[in-house]
Every structure is written in structure tokens, then in C-alpha cells.
Design a protein around this motif. Structure first.
Motif, PDB file in Angstrom:
ATOM      1  N   PHE A 172      -0.312  13.179   3.548  1.00 26.25           N
ATOM      2  CA  PHE A 172      -1.293  12.900   4.598  1.00 26.25           C
ATOM      3  C   PHE A 172      -0.644  12.938   5.978  1.00 26.25           C
ATOM      4  O   PHE A 172      -1.272  13.339   6.965  1.00 26.25           O
ATOM      5  CB  PHE A 172      -1.925  11.523   4.361  1.00 26.25           C
ATOM      6  N   ILE A 186       0.837  -1.203   0.000  1.00 23.59           N
ATOM      7  CA  ILE A 186       0.000   0.000   0.000  1.00 23.59           C
ATOM      8  C   ILE A 186       0.870   1.250   0.000  1.00 23.59           C
ATOM      9  O   ILE A 186       0.586   2.240  -0.696  1.00 23.59           O
ATOM     10  CB  ILE A 186      -0.938  -0.003   1.230  1.00 23.59           C
ATOM     11  N   GLY A 187       1.953   1.223   0.769  1.00 22.79           N
ATOM     12  CA  GLY A 187       2.853   2.366   0.854  1.00 22.79           C
ATOM     13  C   GLY A 187       3.497   2.719  -0.466  1.00 22.79           C
ATOM     14  O   GLY A 187       3.589   3.900  -0.842  1.00 22.79           O
ATOM     15  N   ILE A 238       2.371   2.012  -3.456  1.00 21.73           N
ATOM     16  CA  ILE A 238       1.363   2.440  -4.428  1.00 21.73           C
ATOM     17  C   ILE A 238       0.966   3.901  -4.214  1.00 21.73           C
ATOM     18  O   ILE A 238       0.830   4.678  -5.164  1.00 21.73           O
ATOM     19  CB  ILE A 238       0.124   1.526  -4.346  1.00 21.73           C
ATOM     20  N   TRP A 239       0.797   4.280  -2.950  1.00 20.31           N
ATOM     21  CA  TRP A 239       0.319   5.638  -2.648  1.00 20.31           C
ATOM     22  C   TRP A 239       1.345   6.450  -1.857  1.00 20.31           C
ATOM     23  O   TRP A 239       1.002   7.183  -0.926  1.00 20.31           O
ATOM     24  CB  TRP A 239      -0.988   5.546  -1.860  1.00 20.31           C
ATOM     25  N   LEU A 240       2.606   6.338  -2.223  1.00 26.89           N
ATOM     26  CA  LEU A 240       3.682   6.986  -1.476  1.00 26.89           C
ATOM     27  C   LEU A 240       3.493   8.503  -1.385  1.00 26.89           C
ATOM     28  O   LEU A 240       3.589   9.088  -0.294  1.00 26.89           O
ATOM     29  CB  LEU A 240       5.036   6.659  -2.117  1.00 26.89           C
ATOM     30  N   ASP A 241       3.239   9.156  -2.501  1.00 24.82           N
ATOM     31  CA  ASP A 241       3.091  10.618  -2.502  1.00 24.82           C
ATOM     32  C   ASP A 241       1.942  11.063  -1.605  1.00 24.82           C
ATOM     33  O   ASP A 241       2.077  12.009  -0.815  1.00 24.82           O
ATOM     34  CB  ASP A 241       2.863  11.138  -3.927  1.00 24.82           C
ATOM     35  N   ASP A 242       0.816  10.391  -1.738  1.00 27.67           N
ATOM     36  CA  ASP A 242      -0.351  10.762  -0.945  1.00 27.67           C
ATOM     37  C   ASP A 242      -0.104  10.526   0.550  1.00 27.67           C
ATOM     38  O   ASP A 242      -0.529  11.326   1.400  1.00 27.67           O
ATOM     39  CB  ASP A 242      -1.573   9.943  -1.387  1.00 27.67           C
ATOM     40  N   ILE A 243       0.574   9.439   0.872  1.00 27.95           N
ATOM     41  CA  ILE A 243       0.839   9.113   2.276  1.00 27.95           C
ATOM     42  C   ILE A 243       1.725  10.170   2.917  1.00 27.95           C
ATOM     43  O   ILE A 243       1.480  10.618   4.045  1.00 27.95           O
ATOM     44  CB  ILE A 243       1.484   7.714   2.391  1.00 27.95           C
ATOM     45  N   LYS A 301       9.899  11.315   1.431  1.00 29.48           N
ATOM     46  CA  LYS A 301       9.670  10.225   0.471  1.00 29.48           C
ATOM     47  C   LYS A 301      10.919   9.360   0.304  1.00 29.48           C
ATOM     48  O   LYS A 301      10.820   8.128   0.208  1.00 29.48           O
ATOM     49  CB  LYS A 301       9.243  10.802  -0.888  1.00 29.48           C
TER      50      LYS A 301
END
Length: 479
Positions: A141, A130-131, A133-138, A153
Motif C-alpha cells: 500500500f 496493526i502493522g 498483522i497486515w505487514l505485507d499489505d501495508i 518489510k
């Protein structure tokens, strides 16, 4: 030679049985103060070394600038998620296996240890996927600013690679503590921490990797620590055994039992992660200096509290094991001893933090704004930690004895239900000053709630101990 084989097997069985009996007697007959201190020392050393690494890591990264220093706080929030999973399976299965060993049911203990370990590793893989896949968003967030995000990042990329090993290492360490063999866990954690401290300057500055070097050093050290901890279970040094054979005994009921027992830890760590995110988001409005300052304060406070927390971790296996064995008077004595000793430690630590607050912040980031913001926050939080020992001991008491609902409520209250509204309200009313005051206020508000729970528990706890135990062969029920 064939005639000797049965004799040899019989002799090995007798030795094995003697070791099991010795461990049972150690956990149920050793004087409480001596037993808790003996189990606390390895936990304290492990936590001190690990936290020294965290502080050293913060100091090294701080040399790269204020934005890089702020990235440590962002990563810290993400690592709290990893810790939440590791502690959920570690505390959940650990509490059950310790009570099983208290009833002399090693088969149940091994089945739960295997279930907890494999579940933790698989959930770590899921978090990692999951991390990525959505690294930028995490990263955004978690409260990153535009200038902090590139550093965060880069750091988190390496943490994601090591996530399955980090999750299951925490789980294994909790198993060792709950067995009363925290010294074995200390070896694994210390090896990883020392390797990490050595790797930071080599990779960051020797190989010119900068913040990527800090992330890679953490990933490599976690892999080494994981290997050492797992070897303890595979080499026969533990009461419970981890194996694919035991894993085949996993049932849905067993998994849910582990998850429910460990949920207070999951909730506590999850709320810690959420509060870190909210804290970073609130601080971001005041610039990178505010994010960096509060990140540094969090690490200093956790380091100062780690010794008292280590005493509590020494109490947990004593509480769980003796609850399973029906030695209720030892739980009462252990609770009082743990609360008093940890309070004394916190008193000394808080005094030192108040006196040297400004100098401590400057060690990690020599920025006037960071020092000014961090000094006030550190003083306030140091004073508030004086109420933590009884709250911590009560929470550990409920979880180690399998009181899931009470442990869950206490975890929620102390870790987020009071802090989040305090942060939202005080930040809107008092700005940055309110952000600095939110954690101390929430800790003070948690005290009366904790007292009510502790009184209820000891009124319900049986007054008389169970003197004798059923034979091991008769103890086949799940805890």
C-alpha cells in the motif's frame, strides 16, 4: 530533626515558586527576537542532527543497491504515520499546557501532559499491532514494487517494535518545546540520533545484517531517546509533571480537547504519509530509480528546511505562552520576526541546493538514472520552498493559539488538498516530469490562502495586552 522538616519543606516550596515565576517572566518579558532564537537553537540542533542521521542512513542503505534505497522511501511513508500520532498528542497537549502555564495553572498543565503522553504510547501500541498483522499489505500500500518489498518489510519490522516509543518520544519532545525548555528535548533526540548513526555501520556491515541492521539501529536508538526524554519529566526538570496520579484525572473532555487541538498536526502528517504513498505509487511506474530519486530529494529538502522549521518551533511556545498570558503584542512581533528570519535562511539554503543539486543526489546513490531524475526534482522543490516560511509560521500561529479549525484547514491545504490533485493531474498530463513538478505547484497555490488566514487572525487578535494575572489558585478552568 523533625522541627527542621517543615522549614525545609517551606524552603523547597519557595524555591519551586521562584522557578515558576522566573520561567513566566522569561516567556513574557524577554525580548522577542532573543527569546525565539534561544528557543530555536536547541530545536534546530535537534532537527539537524536527526536529519543528518536520516541522510546518513539513506547513504548507508544506498550502498545495498537501488531497490534497498527505494525501501527507505517506503519506510519514510510509514514513519510519517507514526509521527502523525506523536505530533497530534504532542502539539495538542503541548499547546494547552503552554497556555495553562501562561495562566500559571500548573495543575492543568500536568494533567494534560500526562493525558497526552499515555494516549500517545497506547496509540503507538495499536499501530504496532496493526502493522504486524497486515505487514505485507501495508508495504504494498505504501507504494513498494516487487523488488523493493523484501527490503521494506525487513526494515519496517524493527520500526514496528519501536513504534510506541517513537510516538511518545515525539510527544514528550513537543511538551518540552512548549514549556520553553527545548534544550532538554535536544539532549534526548541528539543522544538517539548519534547512537543511530554509530549503530548503522556496525550492525549493517560489521554484523552483516545489511538493511535489518539499519532497522535495528533505529529501534534501539529510539528506545534510548525515549528513556532520556521521559526522565526529564520524572526528575523534576519540567514545569508540568507526568505521572499515573495525574493520568487518573484524564476525562473524555480532556482527551477530546487534546485530540482536537492536535488534529492539524495529525492531518498534516497523515496527508504527508498519503502523499508519500501516492508519490511512490506514481514513481513505481517508472522503476526503482524514480522511487529512489524522489525519496532522496524528500530527505534533502527536509534537511534544508529544518533550520527554518526550527525557528518556527521556537516561535510556537512563545505564541502559546503569551496568548495564555494575554501578551498579544508579543505574538505580533514574534510572527513577523519568525517569518523574516526563516525566509532568509530558506533563501540561502535554496541557492545552495540549486547550485549543487546533481552532486548532492550522487552522494546518496551513484546511479545515472537516479541522478537525472533527482536533480530536476531537487531544483524545482528548492525554488518552491521560498514560499514556505510565511505558510509555516501562519500554520504554527493558529495551532499554538488554539485556533483549531483554521489550523486544520491550513494543514490540509498545504499538506495534501493541493498536492494530491496536482500530482494526479500533472502525472497524467506530463508523466515523470509532472510528478517532479507537483510539489512545487501545490506550494505556490497555497500562498494566497495562507495570506487570507493570517490577515483574518491579526484583525481578530486583541490590540491591547492584559497587564496583570489572576493568582494561580484562581486559575482552575480548562484552556
Amino acid at each position: 530533626m523533625k522541627e527542621d522538616e517543615p522549614v525545609s519543606a517551606h524552603r523547597k516550596g519557595k524555591i519551586k515558586k521562584r522557578k515558576q515565576t522566573s520561567q513566566y517572566e522569561k516567556m513574557t518579558r524577554t525580548p522577542i527576537s532573543k527569546l525565539i532564537l534561544a528557543l530555536s537553537v536547541p530545536a534546530i540542533i535537534s532537527m539537524l542532527v536527526t536529519n543528518i542521521y536520516n541522510l546518513v542512513d539513506t547513504a548507508f542503505v544506498g550502498q545495498l543497491g537501488t531497490s534497498a534505497s527505494g525501501a527507505v522511501g517506503i519506510v519514510f511513508g510509514f514513519m510519517a504515520i507514526i509521527q502523525a500520532v506523536g505530533f497530534m498528542f504532542g502539539q495538542g497537549a503541548g499547546s494547552i499546557l503552554s497556555r495553562s502555564l501562561g495562566r500559571r495553572d500548573r495543575e492543568s498543565a500536568s494533567a494534560h501532559a500526562s493525558a497526552g503522553f499515555f494516549s500517545s504510547f497506547l496509540f503507538g501500541i495499536l499501530i504496532s499491532a496493526i502493522g504486524f498483522i497486515w505487514l505485507d499489505d501495508i508495504v504494498m500500500f505504501l507504494g513498494s514494487t516487487a523488488t523493493i518489498a523484501p527490503f521494506a518489510k525487513t526494515y519496517i519490522f524493527y520500526i514496528l517494535i519501536a513504534t510506541p516509543f517513537m510516538c511518545s518520544s515525539l510527544t514528550l519532545n513537543n511538551f518540552l518545546r512548549y514549556e520553553g525548555k527545548a534544550s532538554l528535548g535536544m539532549i534526548g533526540l541528539m543522544a538517539g540520533a548519534v547512537l543511530n548513526m554509530a549503530g548503522d555501520p556496525i550492525l549493517m556491515f560489521g554484523f552483516h545484517m545489511e538493511i535489518a541492521g539499519a532497522g535495528l539501529s533505529t529501534a534501539l536508538s529510539q528506545g534510548v531517546s525515549w528513556g532520556i526524554l521521559l526522565w526529564m519529566f520524572l526528575s523534576g526538570k519540567t514545569e508540568s509533571k507526568i505521572s499515573f496520579k495525574n493520568a487518573r484525572k484524564i476525562t473524555l473532555r480532556m482527551f477530546l480537547n487534546i485530540a482536537a487541538t492536535g488534529f492539524p498536526s495529525m492531518l498534516r502528517q497523515g496527508l504527508n504519509s498519503l502523499t508519500t504513498v501516492l508519490l511512490n505509487a506514481q514513481c513505481a511506474a517508472y522503476g526503482d530509480a524514480a522511487v529512489a530519486a524522489m525519496s532522496i530529494v524528500s530527505r534533502i529538502i527536509f534537511f534544508a528546511f529544518s533550520i527554518a522549521l526550527g525557528i518556527g518551533q521556537g516561535f510556537q511556545p512563545v505564541s502559546a505562552f503569551n496568548y495564555g498570558a494575554g501578551k498579544y503584542s508579543r505574538i505580533r512581533k514574534g510572527f513577523v520576526f519568525t517569518a523574516l528570519v526563516s525566509e532568509g535562511i530558506i533563501l540561502l539554503g535554496s541557492a545552495a541546493l540549486v547550485i549543487f543539486s546533481g552532486g548532492l543526489i550522487a552522494l546518496f546513490r551513484d546511479d545515472p538514472d537516479v541522478i537525472e531524475i533527482g536533480t530536476r526534482a531537487l531544483v524545482l522543490q528548492a525554488l518552491a520552498t521560498l514560499v514556505l516560511p510565511p505558510c509555516m509560521t501562519t500554520e504554527m500561529l493558529f495551532q499554538s493559539t488554539g485556533k483549531r479549525l483554521g489550523a486544520t484547514l491550513l494543514s490540509a491545504v498545504r499538506s495534501g488538498l493541493l498536492f494530491i490533485p496536482s500530482l494526479m493531474i500533472l502525472s497524467s498530463l506530463r508523466g515523470l516530469s509532472g510528478i517532479q513538478e507537483a510539489q512545487p505547484v501545490s506550494l505556490l497555490l497555497s500562498v494566497p490562502i495562507t495570506v487570507i488566514f493570517a490577515v483574518w487572525f491579526f484583525r481578530k487578535l486583541p490590540k491591547d495586552d492584559i497587564e496583570d494575572h489572576l493568582p494561580e489558585s484562581d486559575q482552575n478552568t480548562d484552556p
